[in-house]
Write a protein that holds these residues in place. Structure first.
Motif, PDB file in Angstrom:
ATOM      1  N   SER A  58       0.918  -1.305   0.246  1.00 48.63           N
ATOM      2  CA  SER A  58       0.030   0.155  -0.044  1.00 48.63           C
ATOM      3  C   SER A  58       0.755   1.154   0.098  1.00 48.63           C
ATOM      4  CB  SER A  58      -0.904   0.106   1.329  1.00 48.63           C
ATOM      5  OG  SER A  58      -1.666  -1.192   1.208  1.00 48.63           O
ATOM      6  N   MET A  59       1.942   1.227   0.779  1.00 43.37           N
ATOM      7  CA  MET A  59       2.844   2.604   0.893  1.00 43.37           C
ATOM      8  C   MET A  59       3.360   2.562  -0.666  1.00 43.37           C
ATOM      9  SD  MET A  59       6.384   2.801   3.014  1.00 43.37           S
ATOM     10  CE  MET A  59       7.239   1.683   1.701  1.00 43.37           C
ATOM     11  N   ILE A  60       4.012   1.553  -1.145  1.00 44.64           N
ATOM     12  CA  ILE A  60       4.607   1.924  -2.593  1.00 44.64           C
ATOM     13  C   ILE A  60       3.369   2.507  -3.446  1.00 44.64           C
ATOM     14  CG2 ILE A  60       5.629   0.556  -4.613  1.00 44.64           C
ATOM     15  CD1 ILE A  60       6.885  -1.142  -2.519  1.00 44.64           C
ATOM     16  N   GLU A  61       2.304   1.833  -3.488  1.00 43.79           N
ATOM     17  CA  GLU A  61       1.148   2.251  -4.178  1.00 43.79           C
ATOM     18  C   GLU A  61       0.845   3.739  -4.177  1.00 43.79           C
ATOM     19  OE1 GLU A  61      -1.750  -0.489  -4.126  1.00 43.79           O
ATOM     20  OE2 GLU A  61      -0.928  -2.076  -5.255  1.00 43.79           O
ATOM     21  N   ASP A  62       1.263   4.165  -3.021  1.00 43.85           N
ATOM     22  CA  ASP A  62       0.900   5.565  -2.659  1.00 43.85           C
ATOM     23  C   ASP A  62       2.147   6.698  -3.181  1.00 43.85           C
ATOM     24  OD1 ASP A  62      -1.452   5.209  -1.813  1.00 43.85           O
ATOM     25  OD2 ASP A  62      -0.962   5.127   0.349  1.00 43.85           O
ATOM     26  N   ILE A  63       3.115   6.120  -3.557  1.00 49.06           N
ATOM     27  CA  ILE A  63       4.437   6.781  -4.084  1.00 49.06           C
ATOM     28  C   ILE A  63       4.362   6.696  -5.569  1.00 49.06           C
ATOM     29  CG2 ILE A  63       6.848   7.405  -3.645  1.00 49.06           C
ATOM     30  CD1 ILE A  63       6.720   5.507  -1.156  1.00 49.06           C
ATOM     31  N   PRO A  64       3.594   7.625  -6.209  1.00 47.39           N
ATOM     32  CA  PRO A  64       3.517   7.354  -7.732  1.00 47.39           C
ATOM     33  C   PRO A  64       4.788   7.460  -8.750  1.00 47.39           C
ATOM     34  CG  PRO A  64       2.693   9.670  -7.073  1.00 47.39           C
ATOM     35  CD  PRO A  64       2.903   9.063  -5.784  1.00 47.39           C
ATOM     36  N   ASP A  65       5.877   8.146  -8.018  1.00 41.69           N
ATOM     37  CA  ASP A  65       6.953   8.208  -8.803  1.00 41.69           C
ATOM     38  C   ASP A  65       7.929   7.028  -8.845  1.00 41.69           C
ATOM     39  OD1 ASP A  65       7.347   8.868  -6.372  1.00 41.69           O
ATOM     40  OD2 ASP A  65       9.244   9.991  -6.564  1.00 41.69           O
ATOM     41  N   GLU A  66       7.435   6.100  -7.796  1.00 43.50           N
ATOM     42  CA  GLU A  66       8.132   4.644  -7.729  1.00 43.50           C
ATOM     43  C   GLU A  66       7.011   4.095  -8.309  1.00 43.50           C
ATOM     44  OE1 GLU A  66       9.301   3.195  -3.878  1.00 43.50           O
ATOM     45  OE2 GLU A  66      10.143   5.204  -3.457  1.00 43.50           O
ATOM     46  N   HIS A  67       5.665   3.996  -8.006  1.00 38.89           N
ATOM     47  CA  HIS A  67       4.787   2.936  -8.583  1.00 38.89           C
ATOM     48  C   HIS A  67       4.694   3.046 -10.232  1.00 38.89           C
ATOM     49  CE1 HIS A  67       0.331   1.294  -8.381  1.00 38.89           C
ATOM     50  NE2 HIS A  67       1.257   0.371  -8.285  1.00 38.89           N
ATOM     51  N   VAL A  68       4.840   4.180 -10.688  1.00 43.80           N
ATOM     52  CA  VAL A  68       4.818   4.142 -12.107  1.00 43.80           C
ATOM     53  C   VAL A  68       5.844   3.306 -12.843  1.00 43.80           C
ATOM     54  CG1 VAL A  68       6.385   6.149 -12.802  1.00 43.80           C
ATOM     55  CG2 VAL A  68       4.456   5.607 -14.289  1.00 43.80           C
ATOM     56  N   ILE A 122       3.212  -0.981 -25.404  1.00 47.97           N
ATOM     57  CA  ILE A 122       1.953  -0.491 -25.618  1.00 47.97           C
ATOM     58  C   ILE A 122       2.024   1.097 -25.040  1.00 47.97           C
ATOM     59  CG2 ILE A 122       0.887  -2.610 -25.481  1.00 47.97           C
ATOM     60  CD1 ILE A 122      -0.266  -1.589 -22.873  1.00 47.97           C
ATOM     61  N   HIS A 123       1.174   1.681 -25.352  1.00 43.17           N
ATOM     62  CA  HIS A 123       0.998   3.317 -24.926  1.00 43.17           C
ATOM     63  C   HIS A 123      -0.155   3.181 -24.181  1.00 43.17           C
ATOM     64  CE1 HIS A 123       3.190   4.345 -28.894  1.00 43.17           C
ATOM     65  NE2 HIS A 123       3.844   3.798 -27.900  1.00 43.17           N
ATOM     66  N   ARG A 124      -0.308   3.682 -23.083  1.00 45.20           N
ATOM     67  CA  ARG A 124      -1.510   3.427 -21.978  1.00 45.20           C
ATOM     68  C   ARG A 124      -1.421   4.702 -20.958  1.00 45.20           C
ATOM     69  NH1 ARG A 124      -2.911  -1.585 -18.218  1.00 45.20           N
ATOM     70  NH2 ARG A 124      -5.090  -0.959 -17.364  1.00 45.20           N
ATOM     71  N   VAL A 125      -2.880   5.062 -20.593  1.00 51.84           N
ATOM     72  CA  VAL A 125      -2.892   6.042 -19.514  1.00 51.84           C
ATOM     73  C   VAL A 125      -3.701   5.250 -18.283  1.00 51.84           C
ATOM     74  CG1 VAL A 125      -4.034   8.255 -18.991  1.00 51.84           C
ATOM     75  CG2 VAL A 125      -2.964   8.033 -21.161  1.00 51.84           C
ATOM     76  N   LEU A 126      -3.077   5.460 -17.521  1.00 52.89           N
ATOM     77  CA  LEU A 126      -3.725   5.039 -16.044  1.00 52.89           C
ATOM     78  C   LEU A 126      -4.083   6.355 -15.413  1.00 52.89           C
ATOM     79  CD1 LEU A 126      -1.411   2.130 -15.102  1.00 52.89           C
ATOM     80  CD2 LEU A 126      -3.516   2.068 -16.087  1.00 52.89           C
ATOM     81  N   ARG A 127      -5.337   6.660 -15.351  1.00 46.01           N
ATOM     82  CA  ARG A 127      -5.771   7.803 -14.635  1.00 46.01           C
ATOM     83  C   ARG A 127      -5.966   7.559 -12.903  1.00 46.01           C
ATOM     84  NH1 ARG A 127      -7.508  11.785 -17.275  1.00 46.01           N
ATOM     85  NH2 ARG A 127      -8.979  12.525 -15.440  1.00 46.01           N
ATOM     86  N   LEU A 148       5.179   3.447 -23.296  1.00 47.93           N
ATOM     87  CA  LEU A 148       4.972   4.802 -22.965  1.00 47.93           C
ATOM     88  C   LEU A 148       3.650   4.494 -21.755  1.00 47.93           C
ATOM     89  CD1 LEU A 148       5.252   7.779 -22.316  1.00 47.93           C
ATOM     90  CD2 LEU A 148       3.790   8.206 -24.579  1.00 47.93           C
ATOM     91  N   LEU A 149       3.780   5.039 -20.399  1.00 45.48           N
ATOM     92  CA  LEU A 149       2.703   5.075 -19.734  1.00 45.48           C
ATOM     93  C   LEU A 149       2.695   6.247 -19.001  1.00 45.48           C
ATOM     94  CD1 LEU A 149       1.624   2.034 -17.369  1.00 45.48           C
ATOM     95  CD2 LEU A 149       1.973   4.180 -16.244  1.00 45.48           C
ATOM     96  N   LEU A 150       1.354   6.923 -18.740  1.00 42.21           N
ATOM     97  CA  LEU A 150       1.009   8.065 -18.011  1.00 42.21           C
ATOM     98  C   LEU A 150       0.302   7.740 -16.836  1.00 42.21           C
ATOM     99  CD1 LEU A 150       0.248  10.472 -20.971  1.00 42.21           C
ATOM    100  CD2 LEU A 150       2.400   9.929 -20.063  1.00 42.21           C
ATOM    101  N   LEU A 151       0.922   7.980 -15.689  1.00 39.78           N
ATOM    102  CA  LEU A 151      -0.018   7.666 -14.453  1.00 39.78           C
ATOM    103  C   LEU A 151      -0.379   9.002 -13.681  1.00 39.78           C
ATOM    104  CD1 LEU A 151      -1.094   5.855 -12.231  1.00 39.78           C
ATOM    105  CD2 LEU A 151       1.186   6.176 -11.209  1.00 39.78           C
ATOM    106  N   GLY A 152      -1.674   9.307 -13.755  1.00 39.90           N
ATOM    107  CA  GLY A 152      -2.214  10.670 -13.097  1.00 39.90           C
ATOM    108  C   GLY A 152      -3.317  11.205 -13.934  1.00 39.90           C
TER     109      GLY A 152
END
Length: 416
Positions: free
Chosen positions: A128-138, A225-230, A400-404
């Motif tokens: 849960s902690m890692i998933e709350d740190i987006p610059d690591e989780h991405v 693949i190219h993906r966006v995770l909102r 390419l992946l975009l998170l946010g």
């Protein structure tokens, strides 16, 4: 001076004597990591890393901590895609104690049902902690996509679902299957004598006698693949990657030098163009991930939602320029000095030296000196690095992946 002894059962013992120091770093390594797990075992190597510090027949978890604290020592463990290591650093006079503690936890951990349940909750909180740190989780999310359906793409810590289902029996079975002597290296660096260290570790480690189950690491297939995770975040976290070099690839130094030019330092092209000249990001860098049979060259940037397209366009322009235009001798010479300087500065740490001993043994089966690495770095020409990158840089091989708070339309700034 580096020396190596192979015990009768195949365990390798490697040391580097550094007589002017007062410390010793030692580690017990296993050439098994998260990529060696089966689907239902995801996260089990990392789980074992936690469990081995939870008590043995001779020591409780508190005893382990107290014994090392009492001599000013430091102990820890880590799991990677391909290795797990249990290590400690102490003053040279306390080496017998630390070897006794490490071999005890490695060979004699109780792994009780109660501790498994207790540590499971700790690991779930870690996830849960890692998933709350987006610059690591991405980075984790990107590798899941890029190496989809392959253990190399799985998160080292597993998932909440798999960790919730792992039990003591699974742990013991996995250790029997993977922790066998031929995959174990005991490494130490600092003020020590090789034969004295062998005498300390051999009585415990040479009794290991397990037959490995047939297993072979298979290389992954790329899924660029190219993906966006909102996700409701303040920034959009960009992660992209393309084929890099494996740990022993002949072009690995060209890849590392290319990475240095591209984005590994404050004077690199990405840092200067994206952050310094345009102010599009606070954090932007390139990186390499090298494994036994494959590698990844990637880029990360964290930007405001309205700056995604300008940032991606600058990144693409820099990649095209790197593939098509010559690298100047001065820029490449600076990259070499940066790489060699980082290597030698890291070598002033006994931890770093100990790590090199084990990793080189797993990768090359021998010690690779710093001087040998320096010579190989110096041999690479700017055109060799550019040519290697021109071969790796293909639009259809870049993920390419975009998170946010991003949109699919913003990806078009990169893919064209």
């Amino acid at each position: 001076m580096v020396e190596k002894t192979v015990l009768a059962n195949g365990v390798r013992v490697i040391t580097e004597k550094i007589p002017f120091l007062h410390s010793v770093s030692t580690g017990i390594w296993v050439n098994a990591g998260s990529r060696d797990e089966q689907d239902h075992e995801r996260g089990i190597t990392h789980f074992i890393e936690h469990m081995l510090f939870k008590g043995t027949a001779r020591r409780t978890a508190l005893d382990i901590a107290k014994e090392l604290d009492a001599v000013g020592g430091f102990s820890n463990a880590f799991t990677s895609k391909e290795n797990v290591c249990f290590h400690a650093k102490v003053l040279d006079t306390h080496l017998p104690l630390v070897v006794d503690v490490l071999t005890d936890i490695f060979l004699n951990s109780v792994i009780s049902e109660a501790e498994v349940e207790r540590e499971r909750q700790v690991i779930l909180q870690e996830i849960s902690m890692i998933e709350d740190i987006p610059d690591e989780h991405v980075h984790i999310l990107f590798q899941e996509e890029y190496w989809r359906d392959h253990p190399l793409g799985w998160p080292i810590y597993g998932s909440a679902d798999t960790v919730s289902r792992l039990g003591r029996r699974d742990i013991l079975h996995y250790m029997r299957r993977t922790f066998h002597p031929e995959k174990i290296v005991a490494a130490a660096a600092g003020n020590l004598e090789h034969h004295a260290f062998v005498d300390l570790v051999a009585p415990s480690l040479e009794v290991l006698n397990s037959t490995p189950e047939p297993s072979r690491r298979l290389p992954p297939t790329e899924h660029p693949i190219h993906r966006v995770l909102r996700k409701d975040l303040e920034q959009v976290h960009i992660c992209l990657g393309m084929p890099g070099c494996s740990q022993a690839h002949p072009a690995r130094f060209a890849c590392h030098l290319l990475n240095t030019v591209l984005g590994a330092s404050m004077s690199s092209r990405l840092f200067q163009e994206v952050r310094e000249k345009r102010g599009l990001a606070y954090s932007v860098y390139s990186f390499t991930n090298s494994h036994e049979d494959t590698g990844l060259l990637g880029i990360y940037a964290g930007v405001a939602p309205q700056q995604v397209e300008p940032a991606l366009q600058v990144i693409r322009d820099e990649l095209v320029r790197l593939a098509e235009e010559p690298i100047s001798e001065a820029e490449f010479a600076a990259a070499k000095e940066y790489l060699k300087g980082s290597m030698y500065l890291n070598a002033e740490s006994t931890d770093s030296r100990m790590n090199r001993l084990a990793k080189n043994e797993f990768t090359f089966g021998r010690h690779v000196s710093l001087e040998e690495v320096e010579a190989l770095v110096d041999q690479v020409t700017p055109e060799e690095a550019r040519s290697w990158f021109a071969g790796a840089f293909r639009p259809n091989r870049i993920g390419l992946l975009l998170l946010g708070p991003a949109h699919e339309s913003q990806i078009r700034a990169f893919v064209g």
